[in-house]
Scaffold this motif. Structure first.
Motif, PDB file in Angstrom:
ATOM      1  N   SER A  56      83.966 -24.651 -19.351  1.00  0.00           N
ATOM      2  CA  SER A  56      83.707 -23.223 -19.142  1.00  0.00           C
ATOM      3  C   SER A  56      84.914 -22.641 -18.421  1.00  0.00           C
ATOM      4  O   SER A  56      85.405 -23.231 -17.456  1.00  0.00           O
ATOM      5  CB  SER A  56      82.438 -23.020 -18.312  1.00  0.00           C
ATOM      6  OG  SER A  56      81.310 -23.562 -18.984  1.00  0.00           O
ATOM      7  N   TYR A  73      80.067 -17.183 -14.779  1.00  0.00           N
ATOM      8  CA  TYR A  73      79.453 -16.309 -15.777  1.00  0.00           C
ATOM      9  C   TYR A  73      79.502 -16.976 -17.149  1.00  0.00           C
ATOM     10  O   TYR A  73      78.550 -16.906 -17.931  1.00  0.00           O
ATOM     11  CB  TYR A  73      80.174 -14.963 -15.813  1.00  0.00           C
ATOM     12  CG  TYR A  73      79.440 -13.891 -16.581  1.00  0.00           C
ATOM     13  CD1 TYR A  73      78.457 -13.134 -15.965  1.00  0.00           C
ATOM     14  CD2 TYR A  73      79.731 -13.644 -17.918  1.00  0.00           C
ATOM     15  CE1 TYR A  73      77.773 -12.147 -16.664  1.00  0.00           C
ATOM     16  CE2 TYR A  73      79.063 -12.666 -18.632  1.00  0.00           C
ATOM     17  CZ  TYR A  73      78.087 -11.920 -17.997  1.00  0.00           C
ATOM     18  OH  TYR A  73      77.403 -10.956 -18.707  1.00  0.00           O
ATOM     19  N   ALA A  74      80.628 -17.660 -17.441  1.00  0.00           N
ATOM     20  CA  ALA A  74      80.747 -18.388 -18.708  1.00  0.00           C
ATOM     21  C   ALA A  74      79.729 -19.523 -18.777  1.00  0.00           C
ATOM     22  O   ALA A  74      79.148 -19.790 -19.837  1.00  0.00           O
ATOM     23  CB  ALA A  74      82.169 -18.923 -18.868  1.00  0.00           C
ATOM     24  N   LYS A  75      79.495 -20.191 -17.668  1.00  0.00           N
ATOM     25  CA  LYS A  75      78.494 -21.267 -17.652  1.00  0.00           C
ATOM     26  C   LYS A  75      77.100 -20.711 -17.915  1.00  0.00           C
ATOM     27  O   LYS A  75      76.311 -21.302 -18.662  1.00  0.00           O
ATOM     28  CB  LYS A  75      78.533 -22.002 -16.317  1.00  0.00           C
ATOM     29  CG  LYS A  75      79.692 -22.979 -16.176  1.00  0.00           C
ATOM     30  CD  LYS A  75      79.515 -23.875 -14.976  1.00  0.00           C
ATOM     31  CE  LYS A  75      80.658 -24.885 -14.877  1.00  0.00           C
ATOM     32  NZ  LYS A  75      80.642 -25.852 -15.994  1.00  0.00           N
ATOM     33  N   LYS A  76      76.782 -19.582 -17.296  1.00  0.00           N
ATOM     34  CA  LYS A  76      75.472 -18.983 -17.514  1.00  0.00           C
ATOM     35  C   LYS A  76      75.309 -18.475 -18.936  1.00  0.00           C
ATOM     36  O   LYS A  76      74.191 -18.324 -19.423  1.00  0.00           O
ATOM     37  CB  LYS A  76      75.248 -17.842 -16.519  1.00  0.00           C
ATOM     38  CG  LYS A  76      75.039 -18.319 -15.094  1.00  0.00           C
ATOM     39  CD  LYS A  76      74.492 -17.226 -14.199  1.00  0.00           C
ATOM     40  CE  LYS A  76      75.456 -16.064 -14.081  1.00  0.00           C
ATOM     41  NZ  LYS A  76      74.971 -15.030 -13.131  1.00  0.00           N
ATOM     42  N   SER A  77      76.435 -18.220 -19.594  1.00  0.00           N
ATOM     43  CA  SER A  77      76.388 -17.718 -20.966  1.00  0.00           C
ATOM     44  C   SER A  77      76.240 -18.833 -21.990  1.00  0.00           C
ATOM     45  O   SER A  77      76.291 -18.565 -23.195  1.00  0.00           O
ATOM     46  CB  SER A  77      77.656 -16.908 -21.266  1.00  0.00           C
ATOM     47  OG  SER A  77      77.769 -15.804 -20.381  1.00  0.00           O
ATOM     48  N   GLY A  78      76.097 -20.067 -21.534  1.00  0.00           N
ATOM     49  CA  GLY A  78      75.865 -21.161 -22.465  1.00  0.00           C
ATOM     50  C   GLY A  78      76.906 -22.246 -22.432  1.00  0.00           C
ATOM     51  O   GLY A  78      76.828 -23.209 -23.193  1.00  0.00           O
ATOM     52  N   ARG A  79      77.951 -22.105 -21.594  1.00  0.00           N
ATOM     53  CA  ARG A  79      79.014 -23.106 -21.468  1.00  0.00           C
ATOM     54  C   ARG A  79      79.844 -23.180 -22.746  1.00  0.00           C
ATOM     55  O   ARG A  79      79.543 -22.534 -23.732  1.00  0.00           O
ATOM     56  CB  ARG A  79      78.445 -24.488 -21.096  1.00  0.00           C
ATOM     57  CG  ARG A  79      77.580 -24.482 -19.835  1.00  0.00           C
ATOM     58  CD  ARG A  79      76.981 -25.853 -19.564  1.00  0.00           C
ATOM     59  NE  ARG A  79      75.995 -25.801 -18.487  1.00  0.00           N
ATOM     60  CZ  ARG A  79      76.268 -25.986 -17.198  1.00  0.00           C
ATOM     61  NH1 ARG A  79      77.507 -26.234 -16.825  1.00  0.00           N
ATOM     62  NH2 ARG A  79      75.330 -25.910 -16.276  1.00  0.00           N
ATOM     63  N   GLU A  86      76.806  -9.373  -8.869  1.00  0.00           N
ATOM     64  CA  GLU A  86      75.957 -10.531  -9.097  1.00  0.00           C
ATOM     65  C   GLU A  86      76.198 -11.610  -8.040  1.00  0.00           C
ATOM     66  O   GLU A  86      75.267 -12.306  -7.619  1.00  0.00           O
ATOM     67  CB  GLU A  86      76.217 -11.092 -10.494  1.00  0.00           C
ATOM     68  CG  GLU A  86      75.811 -10.141 -11.609  1.00  0.00           C
ATOM     69  CD  GLU A  86      76.069 -10.719 -12.985  1.00  0.00           C
ATOM     70  OE1 GLU A  86      76.394 -11.927 -13.062  1.00  0.00           O
ATOM     71  OE2 GLU A  86      75.954  -9.978 -13.971  1.00  0.00           O
ATOM     72  N   ALA A  89      85.005 -16.306 -20.119  1.00  0.00           N
ATOM     73  CA  ALA A  89      84.625 -14.940 -19.748  1.00  0.00           C
ATOM     74  C   ALA A  89      85.744 -14.339 -18.919  1.00  0.00           C
ATOM     75  O   ALA A  89      86.337 -15.019 -18.075  1.00  0.00           O
ATOM     76  CB  ALA A  89      83.312 -14.934 -18.970  1.00  0.00           C
ATOM     77  N   THR A 109      82.621 -21.903 -23.332  1.00  0.00           N
ATOM     78  CA  THR A 109      83.114 -20.575 -23.680  1.00  0.00           C
ATOM     79  C   THR A 109      83.941 -20.054 -22.519  1.00  0.00           C
ATOM     80  O   THR A 109      84.192 -20.761 -21.543  1.00  0.00           O
ATOM     81  CB  THR A 109      81.946 -19.628 -23.994  1.00  0.00           C
ATOM     82  OG1 THR A 109      82.460 -18.388 -24.497  1.00  0.00           O
ATOM     83  CG2 THR A 109      81.080 -19.370 -22.772  1.00  0.00           C
TER      84      THR A 109
END
Length: 705
Positions: free
Chosen positions: A377, A403-409, A422, A413, A411
């Protein structure tokens, strides 16, 4: 006429006029050592004054010094005698070259003619020169002396030891044979410009030995002047500091480089970023990327730290490979890396290069006999645009990475301003969560499980909820990770277990059919040495029979230390408590380990039921898990059942236990008790016909169509 001729011709009288301005002391004595005459220079040497007059007594120390030599002459042992005398004059030792001649020999009044030359200065100079030569020859420094043209006149033994060149080989040469290509011409220009300007030069040169190897030389080159200020020599004193340089390089590496990957470390990263921010900005867009490996801890826990280190080394090599010129890669620590992209054309260019990194890192990695696929991420912040401060930039990239990890890893951001808000909320949650338990803000809800054979409710899962006094309900997936991270999950989990056991016992106390209560154990709870005592306390306080308690653990928790996990599970199992593996299929377990675990039930993760029956892959995985579980003699529960099609698929594949929103949403204990009192089954017909007779209806009617 020479002094000797003068001495030999002296008969009845000797005139001192000839020696009045001489730098040689002349003295005439009688046999009793009375001074008959002397010149001024002798007067100064003997009495310390030019004004002394003859017929004075000799100083005692001088008389004692010359007496033995005069006695020899008077005894007829010769007419002349020469020697060195040492006398004291005003506390200073003088070395006098002395010649004694006997005049009027054979007469009743022989006289002594004495000449004195002061050899102290030349002797001192000779001694000093000898001491200097010994010091130069035996010093630990290399010494080279050249003429004004830079041609070597002298080199000591230490110079030969360091360079391999002896004086015979280099005498008359200029020292440029020591030059290596690694010392710049500008350095040599500065050197000669300094010394030719009558100043001392001090610096380091990377010189070349006779055998071609190089060494670091700390040099001090000074011009030597004559009385008129002209340069007559150059003296170079140098030290071989190669070992010091090597030590400094090692210390530099230790201070600024990661020993595992040889990438720059966090300190090196900050230094580089600060230097870059302080320098004039280049054209184009500049980006800072923060990379964090996804699920790296599971690899360390399941395969060991050596495998984890091998993985990190491979990742570092790939990052070096996929980055280009004017790019820096660093390892901040653990599984975190940073990359600085410089001079990108635009934001799209940054995205393209980031995707290249993701693509390369996603390729399988072979660690021993294992093939591992790892994802990352990535958080991206734009240097100078998002902030001109290094600390802020790193914080921005960190926020974007999470944020990238929360978006599904797997990936990336870009940093956005709302991420700060946040982050503030996260801090607020962690702060408020500490008082949530004492403030009665936490509660439990219960979601039933049913048996597909008869629609009967067989268990309820206790689920945690938080009603914030100001923000209202906070989702579990938002606050539970913070409870894990801060360690608050230990007291919270202890409370959950106690309340869940009380709830199951309360249902039984109402005379309703007993059902199991399922409680999730977190990783922190499972590692807590007091876990068993907390379980015993909850059972004893509630009065619940242990067979009505079921504890759920994730397979990733078990795979970190299999032998220890099995010991803990056996201790729990011996108390009559059921054990279930939650979220099965999402971790790294193997069937060989699964057979060793004293578990009763597997719960298929809800992610596998998504898009059934349209997703053939999920259908294949789910049916395989069900079949495998039955072969092992275990029960299986499907989580996340939300529609009739999913339920029908599970029924066809003989999955007998189900849980999900199709059956019931999580409800409070009061609501569940009311519903359970009314009906202990789930039946599709109940949603259609409210007048059915619950005691006589076949619960399987319309259940699976």
């Amino acid at each position: 006429m020479s002094i000797q001729d003068t001495q030999n011709s002296a008969s009845n009288s000797i005139s001192m006029d000839w020696f009045s301005h001489s730098s040689i002391g002349v003295l005439v004595l009688d046999r009793n050592l009375n001074c008959l005459d002397c010149n001024p220079f002798a007067s100064e040497l003997i009495w310390g004054s030019f004004n002394k007059t003859p017929n004075q007594d000799l100083p005692k120390h001088f008389a004692q010094a010359i007496q033995p030599h005069i006695d020899s002459l008077l005894k007829g042992e010769g007419d002349a005698y020469a020697t060195h005398l040492v006398i004291d004059l005003a506390g200073e030792h003088l070395l006098l070259r002395s010649e004694f001649t006997l005049v009027d020999k054979g007469t009743a009044n022989p006289r002594l003619f004495i000449t004195l030359r002061n050899s102290s200065k030349s002797a001192q100079q000779a001694r000093e020169l000898k001491v200097f030569r010994n010091a130069v020859e035996n010093t630990g420094s290399a010494v080279v002396i050249t003429d004004p043209k830079g041609q070597i006149e002298y080199a000591n033994q230490r110079f030969t030891e360091i360079t391999g060149w002896n004086l015979e080989e280099i005498k008359g040469k200029r020292p440029n044979f020591l030059r290596s290509e690694k010392t710049t011409l500008e350095t040599y220009k500065e050197l000669w410009g300094t010394v030719l300007n009558h100043q001392q030069w001090r610096g380091t040169l990377l010189n070349k030995r006779k055998n071609g190897s190089t060494y670091w030389s700390l040099q001090n080159i000074s011009p030597i002047h004559d009385e008129l200020g002209n340069i007559i020599n150059f003296v170079s004193v140098s030290e071989d500091i190669s070992q010091i340089k090597e030590h400094d390089a090692q210390m530099e590496k230790m201070a600024y480089y990661d020993p595992l990957t040889n990438l720059g470390n966090r300190r090196s990263f900050r230094r580089t970023l600060d230097q870059y921010l302080d320098s004039p900005q280049e054209q184009g867009l500049n980006a800072l990327l923060l990379l964090d490996l996804d699920h790296f801890k599971q690899i360390n826990d399941t395969m060991g730290h050596e495998a984890g280190d091998a993985l990190l080394t491979t990742i570092a090599s790939r990052l070096n490979f996929c980055t280009r010129q004017r790019t820096s890669v660093f390892r901040l620590g653990g599984d975190e890396f940073t990359i600085i992209f410089r001079n990108c054309n635009d934001r799209t260019h940054v995205i393209e290069r980031t995707n290249e990194v993701l693509s390369l890192l996603a390729q399988p990695i072979h660690i021993g006999p294992h093939e591992i696929s790892i994802t990352v991420s990535i958080g991206i912040t734009l240097i100078g645009l998002d902030s001109p401060d290094a600390s802020d930039l790193l914080r921005n990239a960190d926020l974007a990475m999470y944020y990238a990890k929360k978006s599904g890893r797997n990936t990336f951001a870009f940093y956005e301003q709302h991420m700060d808000e946040e982050a503030q909320r996260t801090l607020s949650i962690e702060h408020d969560l500490r008082s949530a338990l004492d403030g009665n803000q936490l509660r439990l809800v219960y979601q039933p499980q049913i048996s597909a054979d008869n629609g009967k409710i067989t268990a309820i899962e206790a689920l945690l909820r938080w009603d914030h006094p100001l923000d209202g309900p906070i989702p579990p997936d938002e606050f539970i990770p913070h409870a894990e991270e801060t360690g608050l999950i230990i007291p919270i989990g202890r409370w959950v277990m106690a309340e869940a056991c009380k709830a199951a016992k309360a249902i039984q106390d109402l005379g309703l059919p007993p059902i199991k209560v399922c409680v999730n154990l977190s990783t922190r709870q499972f590692d807590d040495p007091a876990l068993i005592s907390h379980i015993e306390e909850a059972i004893e306080t509630s009065g619940l029979d242990p067979r009505w308690l079921e504890l759920e653990i994730t397979e990733s928790m078990l795979m970190r230390d299999m032998s220890t996990a099995i010991d803990i599970l056996n201790s729990i199992k011996q108390k009559g408590i059921s054990l279930a593996i939650d979220d099965f299929g999402t971790g790294y377990s193997s069937l060989s380990y699964l057979k060793k675990m004293p578990v009763d039930l597997l719960k298929i993760d809800r992610s596998f039921l998504q898009d059934i029956p349209s997703d053939r892959d999920n259908m294949a995985i789910t049916s395989t898990i069900i079949a495998m579980t039955k072969q092992l003699g275990l029960s299986v529960v499907a989580e996340g059942v939300e529609n009739q099609a999913q339920m029908a698929f599970l029924n066809r594949n003989q999955c007998t236990l189900m849980q999900g929103y199709l059956i019931s949403q999580p409800v409070s204990l009061t609501q569940f008790t009311s519903n359970y009192t009314d009906c202990q089954h789930f039946c599709g017909a109940c949603n259609l016909d409210k007048t059915c007779d619950k005691r006589s209806i076949d619960p399987r009617v319309d259940l699976f169509n």
